[in-house]
Scaffold this motif. Structure first.
Motif, short mmCIF file in Angstrom:
data_model
loop_
_atom_site.label_atom_id
_atom_site.label_comp_id
_atom_site.label_asym_id
_atom_site.label_seq_id
_atom_site.Cartn_x
_atom_site.Cartn_y
_atom_site.Cartn_z
N LEU A 19 0.83 -1.20 0.00
CA LEU A 19 0.00 0.00 0.00
C LEU A 19 0.86 1.25 0.00
CD1 LEU A 19 -2.77 -0.97 2.59
CD2 LEU A 19 -2.85 -1.16 0.12
N TYR A 20 1.97 1.22 0.72
CA TYR A 20 2.81 2.41 0.82
C TYR A 20 3.58 2.68 -0.46
CZ TYR A 20 2.04 3.32 5.75
OH TYR A 20 1.47 3.66 6.95
N GLU A 21 3.79 1.66 -1.28
CA GLU A 21 4.59 1.85 -2.49
C GLU A 21 4.01 2.92 -3.42
OE1 GLU A 21 7.83 1.63 -4.68
OE2 GLU A 21 7.53 0.65 -2.75
N PRO A 22 2.69 2.87 -3.77
CA PRO A 22 2.17 3.91 -4.66
C PRO A 22 2.18 5.29 -4.02
CG PRO A 22 0.39 2.53 -3.84
CD PRO A 22 1.67 1.84 -3.49
N ALA A 23 2.13 5.35 -2.70
CA ALA A 23 2.10 6.65 -2.03
C ALA A 23 3.41 7.40 -2.21
CB ALA A 23 1.81 6.47 -0.54
N ARG A 24 4.49 6.66 -2.54
CA ARG A 24 5.78 7.34 -2.75
C ARG A 24 5.88 7.95 -4.14
NH1 ARG A 24 7.99 2.11 -1.08
NH2 ARG A 24 8.24 2.06 1.17
N THR A 25 4.95 7.61 -5.01
CA THR A 25 5.01 8.05 -6.41
C THR A 25 4.01 9.16 -6.67
OG1 THR A 25 5.53 5.77 -6.97
CG2 THR A 25 4.94 7.22 -8.79
N ALA A 26 4.48 10.24 -7.28
CA ALA A 26 3.60 11.39 -7.54
C ALA A 26 2.42 11.02 -8.41
CB ALA A 26 4.40 12.52 -8.19
N ALA A 27 2.57 9.96 -9.24
CA ALA A 27 1.48 9.57 -10.14
C ALA A 27 0.29 9.00 -9.37
CB ALA A 27 1.98 8.54 -11.14
N PHE A 28 0.53 8.49 -8.16
CA PHE A 28 -0.55 7.91 -7.37
C PHE A 28 -0.98 8.91 -6.31
CE2 PHE A 28 1.43 4.10 -9.11
CZ PHE A 28 0.31 3.43 -9.59
N GLY B 164 -4.48 11.35 -4.88
CA GLY B 164 -5.92 11.54 -4.90
C GLY B 164 -6.68 10.32 -5.36
N GLY B 165 -7.46 10.50 -6.45
CA GLY B 165 -8.27 9.42 -6.96
C GLY B 165 -7.46 8.21 -7.40
N SER B 166 -6.24 8.42 -7.91
CA SER B 166 -5.40 7.30 -8.33
C SER B 166 -5.01 6.44 -7.15
CB SER B 166 -4.15 7.81 -9.05
OG SER B 166 -4.49 8.51 -10.23
N LEU B 167 -4.66 7.08 -6.04
CA LEU B 167 -4.31 6.33 -4.83
C LEU B 167 -5.53 5.56 -4.32
CD1 LEU B 167 -2.36 5.62 -2.55
CD2 LEU B 167 -3.10 7.69 -1.37
N LEU B 168 -6.69 6.20 -4.33
CA LEU B 168 -7.91 5.52 -3.89
C LEU B 168 -8.19 4.31 -4.79
CD1 LEU B 168 -10.39 8.40 -2.96
CD2 LEU B 168 -9.01 6.98 -1.45
N GLY B 169 -7.95 4.46 -6.09
CA GLY B 169 -8.16 3.35 -7.00
C GLY B 169 -7.26 2.17 -6.68
N ARG B 170 -6.01 2.46 -6.38
CA ARG B 170 -5.06 1.40 -6.03
C ARG B 170 -5.47 0.70 -4.73
NH1 ARG B 170 0.38 0.72 -7.51
NH2 ARG B 170 1.19 -1.16 -6.53
N LEU B 171 -5.86 1.50 -3.74
CA LEU B 171 -6.28 0.94 -2.47
C LEU B 171 -7.60 0.18 -2.61
CD1 LEU B 171 -5.42 3.89 -0.06
CD2 LEU B 171 -4.05 1.85 -0.57
N SER B 172 -8.48 0.67 -3.49
CA SER B 172 -9.75 -0.02 -3.73
C SER B 172 -9.49 -1.43 -4.26
CB SER B 172 -10.60 0.76 -4.73
OG SER B 172 -10.97 2.03 -4.22
N ALA B 173 -8.54 -1.55 -5.17
CA ALA B 173 -8.21 -2.86 -5.73
C ALA B 173 -7.66 -3.78 -4.65
CB ALA B 173 -7.20 -2.71 -6.86
N GLU B 174 -6.92 -3.22 -3.72
CA GLU B 174 -6.33 -4.03 -2.64
C GLU B 174 -7.39 -4.52 -1.67
OE1 GLU B 174 -3.58 -6.10 -0.65
OE2 GLU B 174 -3.06 -4.87 -2.39
N LEU B 175 -8.39 -3.67 -1.38
CA LEU B 175 -9.40 -4.01 -0.38
C LEU B 175 -10.64 -4.67 -0.98
CD1 LEU B 175 -9.25 -0.86 1.92
CD2 LEU B 175 -8.25 -3.10 2.33
#
Length: 512
Positions: free
Chosen positions: A155-164, A166-177
């Motif tokens: 989960l923390y990996e995308p948070a280090r990247t500027a591309a993830f 707002g909504g992109s981060l939520l999308g990544r976390l949504s897929a995880e959960l």
């Protein structure tokens, strides 16, 4: 704690489907950096072994991670290329080199070979003991805690990247959960990050109802259904540690069933992202306010002003909206959430004015009208030199909306409320009716004008005016009698009160 460098120290563990070299690299506590071979980060790790002997692949087997402080790493490009090729041929998981300054310089040949073969080469922080990595690998198949740590690290990996963001981060976390995530400001009913699939309106309404009297301390967890459980829509809302009263809402066919440890980290990640986004929006809002003030004050020529507006996404025809000063913070939050390009001016008197592209003016009005008591809409204009008039029109229309009891007023259709339509007319009305009162206050240091405005704004309520001004009713009576004496108008006369009130509105217009 120093790295071990014996020939055969390690920890065996049965293979774990989800533990890979990339998982270990993502764990912040190990302070790992991927130097090469990123394509092989998915390689499984079943053993983590420390070895400093020559040709270390002779002592390790498939899917095992070699840990070394660098003593077993040879010097020279050819020898280092042979090392990587030998480790890869033995099907090792990768090599982790301790950052202890004991390893020889890693050559470009070593890194290029690792990239070609997809063989991971990691650099491990000098404070990380190899024993910790070994224990983690050994426990991976037995300890639920480690599996949770692996998921959290992902989960923390995308948070280090500027591309993830707002909504992109939520999308990544949504897929995880396995649930669609939203961040909801329950006070405003606004989603902090725009997404293609907004929160179900029924769920949103029920969440707001459930938290209406708990905004100061939101419940840690709430579960709500859509209307009559329509289509099985169910949302699990988790409080976030943010300045705004926000909750993380997981929307799906049933209640979110996830590990509490994992959810704590998800909440932390999202809270940090909300605060980061708020800081960026506040900074942009401040710079936009400065630009807007300069434009209204005539601080830009047409060419420079047009370029500046283009930079804020406000090319083409523009419209100004006037809102009450106390609604500025609400408007800033809603417009930031909606990602609408605007310039939001600072409060001037009792109003604030924002500039928006005419094509989106109706959208902004609809966005604000349920949360802002009165809105004034200017005529559309394109020229930078027209912006001071555009701002004035918005304030004019706002006063029309206020005088009509609230709602939305358009400058081009609000004329019947008898307000002056030019600055000269407004100044004349102010001077004619209130000039003596303004002069008296200036000469004697009194507050008769403010007292009059407070009294009339409160529908001539003596109690409300006394409390607002923090004076005794007798003092209020004395001041009002003085107002009547100075202006020559009676506060018991409907006609005189109407004239005084319209003059006060005209005075607000002259304060543009």
């Amino acid at each position: 704690m120093a790295h071990s460098n014996g020939p055969g120290q390690g920890a065996a563990a049965p293979a774990v489907e989800h533990l890979s070299v990339g998982d270990l690299a993502a764990m912040e506590q190990f302070d790992c950096q991927v130097l090469a071979g990123a394509a092989g980060l998915g390689r499984p790790v079943v053993w983590a072994h420390s070895c400093e002997l020559e040709d270390p692949w002779r002592w390790l087997g498939a899917d095992e991670l070699l840990m070394t402080v660098g003593i077993c790493v040879p010097r020279g490009a050819r020898a280092q290329r042979r090392l990587v090729a030998g480790l890869h041929a033995a099907e090792l998981a990768g090599i982790a080199i301790g950052d202890d300054l004991k390893a020889p310089p890693l050559t470009r040949a070593l890194l290029d070979t690792a990239d070609e073969l997809g063989f991971p080469v990691l650099l491990v922080g000098h404070t990380t003991p190899f024993a910790a990595i070994g224990r983690t690998v050994a426990m991976a198949s037995q300890s639920e805690q480690v599996r949770r740590l692996v998921r959290v690290s992902r989960l923390y990996e995308p948070a280090r990247t500027a591309a993830f963001r707002g909504g992109s981060l939520l999308g990544r976390l949504s897929a995880e959960l396995g649930h669609r995530l939203h961040v909801l400001d329950v006070a405003l009913g606004s989603e902090v990050f725009r997404q293609d699939h907004p929160l179900d309106p029924d769920v949103l309404a029920r969440l707001r109802d459930a938290t209406a009297d708990r905004l100061g301390r939101l419940p840690a967890r709430l579960c709500v259904d859509g209307v009559d459980g329509a289509e099985g829509v169910r949302a699990t809302a988790l409080a976030l540690s943010t300045h705004r009263p926000c909750m993380l809402v997981a929307e799906g066919p049933g209640e979110l069933d996830a590990d509490g440890f994992l959810l704590l980290h998800v909440q932390s990640l999202v809270s940090v992202e909300v605060e980061r986004a708020e800081r960026e929006r506040a900074a942009r809002c401040d710079s936009g306010a400065e630009l807007w003030e300069r434009l209204v004050d005539g601080g830009f020529g047409d060419e420079a002003g047009t370029l500046a507006l283009d930079g804020f996404g406000l090319a083409g025809p523009r419209t100004a909206l006037g809102i009450p000063a106390e609604s500025r913070a609400v408007a800033a939050a809603l417009l930031g959430d909606a990602d609408v390009p605007v310039l939001l001016g600072r409060e001037r008197g009792e109003a604030a004015v924002l500039l928006v592209g005419t094509a989106r003016a109706d959208e902004v009005v609809e966005l604000l009208r349920d949360r802002v008591p009165a809105i004034g809409v200017s005529a559309s204009g394109t020229a930078v030199g027209q912006l001071p008039d555009t701002a004035r029109q918005a304030r004019w229309a706002l006063q029309a909306a206020v005088a009509s009891g609230g709602g939305v007023a358009d400058y081009e259709t609000a004329a019947p409320i008898l307000l002056p339509r030019t600055v000269a007319d407004a100044e004349h009305a102010t001077r004619t009716v209130l000039g003596a009162l303004i002069d008296h206050d200036r000469q004697h240091g009194t507050e008769l004008l403010h007292t009059l405005e407070t009294f009339l704004a409160g529908d001539r309520s003596w109690r409300e005016a006394s409390e607002s001004l923090r004076i005794h009713r007798q003092t209020l009576g004395y001041r009002l009698r003085k107002v009547e004496a100075v202006t020559g108008r009676s506060l018991r006369s409907t006609g005189d009160v109407a004239v005084l009130w319209m003059a006060l509105l005209a005075r607000r217009i002259t304060e543009l």
